[in-house]
Design a protein around this motif. Structure first.
Motif, mmCIF file in Angstrom:
data_model
loop_
_atom_site.group_PDB
_atom_site.id
_atom_site.type_symbol
_atom_site.label_atom_id
_atom_site.label_comp_id
_atom_site.label_asym_id
_atom_site.label_seq_id
_atom_site.Cartn_x
_atom_site.Cartn_y
_atom_site.Cartn_z
ATOM 1 N N PHE A 105 41.968 38.113 26.137
ATOM 2 C CA PHE A 105 42.528 37.323 25.044
ATOM 3 C C PHE A 105 44.013 37.621 24.879
ATOM 4 C CE2 PHE A 105 38.096 38.073 24.323
ATOM 5 C CZ PHE A 105 37.601 36.857 23.883
ATOM 6 N N THR A 106 44.722 36.691 24.243
ATOM 7 C CA THR A 106 46.144 36.881 23.994
ATOM 8 C C THR A 106 46.417 37.653 22.714
ATOM 9 O OG1 THR A 106 46.300 34.746 22.866
ATOM 10 C CG2 THR A 106 46.807 34.792 25.225
ATOM 11 N N SER A 107 45.496 37.601 21.735
ATOM 12 C CA SER A 107 45.760 38.219 20.445
ATOM 13 C C SER A 107 44.466 38.365 19.649
ATOM 14 C CB SER A 107 46.760 37.352 19.658
ATOM 15 O OG SER A 107 47.201 38.019 18.496
ATOM 16 N N TYR A 108 44.626 38.674 18.366
ATOM 17 C CA TYR A 108 43.496 38.718 17.437
ATOM 18 C C TYR A 108 43.953 38.142 16.107
ATOM 19 C CZ TYR A 108 45.602 42.808 15.192
ATOM 20 O OH TYR A 108 46.450 43.652 14.535
ATOM 21 N N SER A 109 42.998 37.786 15.257
ATOM 22 C CA SER A 109 43.338 37.257 13.943
ATOM 23 C C SER A 109 42.550 38.005 12.877
ATOM 24 C CB SER A 109 43.045 35.753 13.868
ATOM 25 O OG SER A 109 41.658 35.518 13.934
ATOM 26 N N GLY A 110 43.068 37.991 11.671
ATOM 27 C CA GLY A 110 42.393 38.620 10.544
ATOM 28 C C GLY A 110 42.668 40.106 10.456
ATOM 29 N N THR A 111 42.106 40.698 9.402
ATOM 30 C CA THR A 111 42.294 42.125 9.161
ATOM 31 C C THR A 111 40.986 42.889 9.091
ATOM 32 O OG1 THR A 111 42.339 41.750 6.766
ATOM 33 C CG2 THR A 111 44.459 41.762 7.923
ATOM 34 N N LYS A 112 39.865 42.176 9.018
ATOM 35 C CA LYS A 112 38.562 42.829 8.948
ATOM 36 C C LYS A 112 38.103 43.284 10.323
ATOM 37 C CE LYS A 112 36.805 40.408 4.920
ATOM 38 N NZ LYS A 112 35.693 39.633 4.371
ATOM 39 N N LEU A 113 37.277 44.291 10.324
ATOM 40 C CA LEU A 113 36.676 44.773 11.562
ATOM 41 C C LEU A 113 35.276 44.198 11.691
ATOM 42 C CD1 LEU A 113 37.803 48.496 11.444
ATOM 43 C CD2 LEU A 113 38.852 46.612 12.690
ATOM 44 N N ALA B 275 40.406 35.612 33.830
ATOM 45 C CA ALA B 275 40.793 36.820 34.564
ATOM 46 C C ALA B 275 41.864 36.521 35.612
ATOM 47 C CB ALA B 275 39.567 37.455 35.212
ATOM 48 N N ALA B 276 41.869 35.321 36.160
ATOM 49 C CA ALA B 276 42.854 34.964 37.183
ATOM 50 C C ALA B 276 44.276 34.935 36.621
ATOM 51 C CB ALA B 276 42.510 33.604 37.782
ATOM 52 N N SER B 277 44.421 34.762 35.315
ATOM 53 C CA SER B 277 45.738 34.714 34.681
ATOM 54 C C SER B 277 46.294 36.091 34.354
ATOM 55 C CB SER B 277 45.658 33.915 33.374
ATOM 56 O OG SER B 277 45.223 32.614 33.618
ATOM 57 N N MET B 278 45.531 37.129 34.576
ATOM 58 C CA MET B 278 45.931 38.469 34.157
ATOM 59 C C MET B 278 47.173 38.975 34.896
ATOM 60 S SD MET B 278 43.821 38.591 31.878
ATOM 61 C CE MET B 278 44.605 39.997 31.217
ATOM 62 N N ASN B 279 47.412 38.532 36.117
ATOM 63 C CA ASN B 279 48.576 38.988 36.873
ATOM 64 C C ASN B 279 49.891 38.538 36.255
ATOM 65 O OD1 ASN B 279 46.944 40.261 38.728
ATOM 66 N ND2 ASN B 279 46.890 38.505 40.106
ATOM 67 N N ASN B 280 49.840 37.506 35.419
ATOM 68 C CA ASN B 280 51.050 36.951 34.817
ATOM 69 C C ASN B 280 51.281 37.450 33.393
ATOM 70 O OD1 ASN B 280 51.424 35.404 37.139
ATOM 71 N ND2 ASN B 280 50.117 33.784 36.347
ATOM 72 N N ARG B 281 50.499 38.410 32.930
ATOM 73 C CA ARG B 281 50.609 38.863 31.543
ATOM 74 C C ARG B 281 50.984 40.339 31.483
ATOM 75 N NH1 ARG B 281 49.758 35.265 28.022
ATOM 76 N NH2 ARG B 281 49.883 36.865 26.450
ATOM 77 N N ASN B 282 51.883 40.673 30.577
ATOM 78 C CA ASN B 282 52.244 42.065 30.344
ATOM 79 C C ASN B 282 51.370 42.694 29.269
ATOM 80 O OD1 ASN B 282 54.365 41.911 32.197
ATOM 81 N ND2 ASN B 282 55.745 41.116 30.631
ATOM 82 N N THR B 283 50.943 41.880 28.309
ATOM 83 C CA THR B 283 50.148 42.359 27.185
ATOM 84 C C THR B 283 48.954 41.434 26.988
ATOM 85 O OG1 THR B 283 52.131 43.214 26.105
ATOM 86 C CG2 THR B 283 50.193 42.907 24.721
#
Length: 92
Positions: free
Chosen positions: A10-18, A28-36
């Motif tokens: 995933f690129t991020s998360y939303s909300g504050t609850k756990l 997974a194929a896009s992972m080579n192009n991402r730093n975070t």
């Protein structure tokens, strides 16, 4: 802990609850192009059991989740990379 059935990214998360709500799923194929990115591991019932924030190949943050039999969150273990894990227990 129940062993993860699937790993998703995933690129991020939303909300504050756990547990964290991971958003912006990427393949997974896009992972080579991402730093975070966030890596979520899900058990067979689809519950998030661990979440890692990965920055330049290193795990910067990790959450591990444990659930009550009824599916409610029982415990969250949070490692922010400082070496001291925080544990939050949720009563039955």
């Amino acid at each position: 802990m129940t062993r993860p059935a699937t790993t998703r990214y995933f690129t991020s998360y939303s909300g504050t609850k756990l547990p964290l709500n991971l958003v912006g799923e990427i393949d997974a194929a896009s992972m080579n192009n991402r730093n975070t990115y966030f890596r979520g591991s899900y058990d067979a019932s689809g519950q998030l059991v661990s979440c890692e924030k990965v920055v330049y190949g290193e795990i910067e943050l990790r959450h591990d989740y444990h659930y009550h039999a009824d599916g409610r969150l029982a415990r969250a273990e949070i490692d922010d990379g400082s070496g001291d894990s925080n544990v939050i227990d949720y009563p039955a």
